[in-house]
Motif scaffolding. Structure first.
Motif, PDB file in Angstrom:
ATOM      1  N   MET A   1       0.737  -1.193  -0.075  1.00 34.26           N
ATOM      2  CA  MET A   1       0.035  -0.007   0.132  1.00 34.26           C
ATOM      3  C   MET A   1       0.954   1.304   0.095  1.00 34.26           C
ATOM      4  N   THR A   2       0.825   2.119  -1.139  1.00 33.79           N
ATOM      5  CA  THR A   2       1.486   3.402  -0.948  1.00 33.79           C
ATOM      6  C   THR A   2       0.265   4.171  -0.261  1.00 33.79           C
ATOM      7  N   LYS A   3       0.812   4.977   0.777  1.00 33.34           N
ATOM      8  CA  LYS A   3      -0.028   5.819   1.511  1.00 33.34           C
ATOM      9  C   LYS A   3       0.618   7.246   1.729  1.00 33.34           C
ATOM     10  N   ASP A   4       0.087   8.335   1.215  1.00 30.42           N
ATOM     11  CA  ASP A   4       0.575   9.575   1.141  1.00 30.42           C
ATOM     12  C   ASP A   4       0.379   9.924   2.593  1.00 30.42           C
ATOM     13  N   MET A   5       1.556  10.414   3.431  1.00 30.94           N
ATOM     14  CA  MET A   5       1.628  10.664   4.697  1.00 30.94           C
ATOM     15  C   MET A   5       1.299  12.147   4.979  1.00 30.94           C
ATOM     16  N   THR A   6       1.172  12.808   3.873  1.00 27.64           N
ATOM     17  CA  THR A   6       0.381  14.104   4.268  1.00 27.64           C
ATOM     18  C   THR A   6      -0.983  13.941   4.847  1.00 27.64           C
ATOM     19  N   ARG A   7      -1.647  12.741   4.340  1.00 28.15           N
ATOM     20  CA  ARG A   7      -3.084  12.814   4.849  1.00 28.15           C
ATOM     21  C   ARG A   7      -3.089  12.760   6.534  1.00 28.15           C
ATOM     22  N   LEU A   8      -1.962  12.564   7.160  1.00 32.77           N
ATOM     23  CA  LEU A   8      -2.225  12.130   8.551  1.00 32.77           C
ATOM     24  C   LEU A   8      -2.524  13.325   9.450  1.00 32.77           C
ATOM     25  N   GLY A   9      -2.212  14.708   8.844  1.00 33.87           N
ATOM     26  CA  GLY A   9      -2.500  15.965   9.334  1.00 33.87           C
ATOM     27  C   GLY A   9      -3.935  16.586   9.127  1.00 33.87           C
ATOM     28  N   GLN A  10      -4.759  15.619   8.218  1.00 33.01           N
ATOM     29  CA  GLN A  10      -6.042  16.161   7.609  1.00 33.01           C
ATOM     30  C   GLN A  10      -7.027  15.809   8.806  1.00 33.01           C
ATOM     31  N   SER A  11      -7.863  16.621   8.938  1.00 30.01           N
ATOM     32  CA  SER A  11      -8.839  16.623   9.995  1.00 30.01           C
ATOM     33  C   SER A  11     -10.137  15.469   9.590  1.00 30.01           C
ATOM     34  N   GLU A 108      -7.743   9.865  -0.423  1.00 26.72           N
ATOM     35  CA  GLU A 108      -9.085   9.971   0.112  1.00 26.72           C
ATOM     36  C   GLU A 108     -10.208  10.811  -0.381  1.00 26.72           C
ATOM     37  N   GLN A 109     -10.045  12.030  -0.693  1.00 24.17           N
ATOM     38  CA  GLN A 109     -11.003  12.953  -1.089  1.00 24.17           C
ATOM     39  C   GLN A 109     -11.246  12.770  -2.569  1.00 24.17           C
ATOM     40  N   GLU A 110     -10.131  12.596  -3.348  1.00 29.49           N
ATOM     41  CA  GLU A 110     -10.592  12.678  -4.616  1.00 29.49           C
ATOM     42  C   GLU A 110     -11.125  11.156  -5.051  1.00 29.49           C
ATOM     43  N   ALA A 111     -10.708   9.995  -4.311  1.00 26.82           N
ATOM     44  CA  ALA A 111     -11.437   8.825  -4.667  1.00 26.82           C
ATOM     45  C   ALA A 111     -12.852   8.976  -4.128  1.00 26.82           C
ATOM     46  N   ARG A 112     -13.249   9.462  -3.367  1.00 30.74           N
ATOM     47  CA  ARG A 112     -14.915   9.678  -2.943  1.00 30.74           C
ATOM     48  C   ARG A 112     -15.521  10.564  -3.835  1.00 30.74           C
ATOM     49  N   GLU A 113     -14.754  11.562  -4.380  1.00 30.50           N
ATOM     50  CA  GLU A 113     -15.264  12.577  -5.479  1.00 30.50           C
ATOM     51  C   GLU A 113     -15.686  11.575  -6.702  1.00 30.50           C
ATOM     52  N   VAL A 114     -14.929  10.709  -7.147  1.00 29.05           N
ATOM     53  CA  VAL A 114     -15.082   9.734  -8.298  1.00 29.05           C
ATOM     54  C   VAL A 114     -16.223   8.800  -8.037  1.00 29.05           C
ATOM     55  N   ALA A 115     -16.350   8.386  -6.809  1.00 28.04           N
ATOM     56  CA  ALA A 115     -17.261   7.525  -6.361  1.00 28.04           C
ATOM     57  C   ALA A 115     -18.718   8.122  -6.399  1.00 28.04           C
ATOM     58  N   ALA A 116     -18.719   9.197  -6.057  1.00 27.61           N
ATOM     59  CA  ALA A 116     -19.996  10.316  -6.156  1.00 27.61           C
ATOM     60  C   ALA A 116     -20.439  10.289  -7.341  1.00 27.61           C
TER      61      ALA A 116
END
Length: 342
Positions: A1-11, A108-116
């Motif tokens: 899994m490649t996980k962008d670590m910048t997401r950790l600070g996202q609320s 996270e956000q981009e994927a949910r936008e596609v799903a929508a």
């Protein structure tokens, strides 16, 4: 899994608020026509690493098994960069796939936008966030195998003579932290004074770096290693110390090194999603519970060559705890805080 670590600070709160803005708050069934049972589902997997990688391999194996049963027709894309991930999601949705499975930790956000944008397609995605009613066709999961990790810790605590265990992980994120913390709790059951060396290599696949980190821990007194990443068991084998595996069973590859492993079984998660899609009842939900031991989502691997070498006291405790976990009498704590050396 490649996980962008910048997401950790996202609320999480602000993220969910943004993703739900302007979306329907209803939860319509996805592809209700499938309730009639019109053949196997078309399922696509999207992975950011090769399917041989520990975590992703569990999803891939479960999908291959479902295809062999005739429940699905399965294809997949591997080594998909996070920057390309939304595009690949769209391509599979446009091709009419019924269910798309993968891991969106870095998008996270981009994927949910596609799903929508594709409400008739079901998405089952590995995620650090929970489901969102504003995206009713996207469900989430994660590898909650803390039950098996705890049991493997009991074995490690009994087998370590120095009372010093080295632990090498990829990144200090919840998905890793909860397994390490459960392992440490299990080890302390056998030795309350157990010391731990904890280090994260900042990569999901860098065996040489994991190996070098493990070498340093062995030089600092560890006679048992927790191999959350590939490369750790190689160091243990070369230095003549023991190791505990994670997610997959590597005992046959390291017969004199890997004592036990906490295994993840993705089949209960995928099978539950397939059933929901076929019934026309797939809605936003958290499938994480299907990784729990009582659901068949994780187990302790066979001891293999270490049969008869593990102290009976530890085996007895493992058996007792396993029965209690399955019955609900004992609950392994889910602790997502970053573990520290002690």
């Amino acid at each position: 899994m490649t996980k962008d670590m910048t997401r950790l600070g996202q609320s999480r709160r602000s993220f969910l608020k943004a993703s739900a803005a302007g979306a329907l708050l209803t939860t319509p069934f996805v592809r209700a026509a499938l309730a009639a049972g019109d053949g196997p589902l078309k399922v696509a997997g999207i992975y950011t690493v090769p399917v041989e990688q520990q975590w992703v391999s569990r999803i891939h194996v479960a999908a291959v098994a479902a295809q062999a049963r005739g429940d699905i027709e399965y294809t997949y894309s591997e080594n998909t960069a996070n920057t390309d991930y939304p595009r690949v999601m769209r391509e599979y949705a446009e091709q009419g796939y019924d269910l798309i499975v993968g891991e969106i930790f870095g998008v996270e956000q981009e994927a949910r936008e596609v799903a929508a944008d594709y409400p008739d397609t079901a998405f089952l995605m590995g995620s650090s966030f929970k489901e969102d009613a504003g995206v009713p066709n996207l469900s989430v999961f994660d590898n909650y195998i803390q039950d098996a990790s705890y049991l493997s810790g009991i074995i490690a605590g009994a087998m370590s003579k120095s009372g010093n265990i080295g632990m090498v992980g990829g990144f200090p994120i919840p998905e890793v932290n909860r397994l390490m913390n459960a392992f440490m709790a299990g080890a302390k059951e056998m030795n309350p004074e157990m010391k731990f060396q904890v280090s994260f290599i900042g990569s999901w696949f860098d065996p040489p770096k994991a190996k070098e980190t493990a070498y340093a821990m062995i030089d600092n007194g560890s006679d048992m290693l927790y191999a959350e990443r590939f490369g750790v068991s190689d160091a243990a084998k070369e230095k003549g110390v023991l190791a505990i595996g994670n997610v997959i069973d590597t005992q046959t590859d390291y017969p004199e090194t890997v004592v036990a492993s906490a295994l993840w079984h993705f089949e209960p998660t995928l099978d539950a999603a397939i059933a929901k899609v076929k019934a026309g009842e797939f809605i936003a939900a958290d499938y994480g519970l299907y990784s729990f031991m009582k659901e068949g989502g994780c187990s302790l691997a066979p001891y293999g060559t270490f049969e008869g070498k593990i102290p009976q006291e530890a085996l007895d405790l493992v058996a007792a705890r396993m029965a209690e976990i399955k019955s609900g009498a004992f609950t392994v704590e889910i602790n997502d805080e970053e573990p520290k050396s002690a």
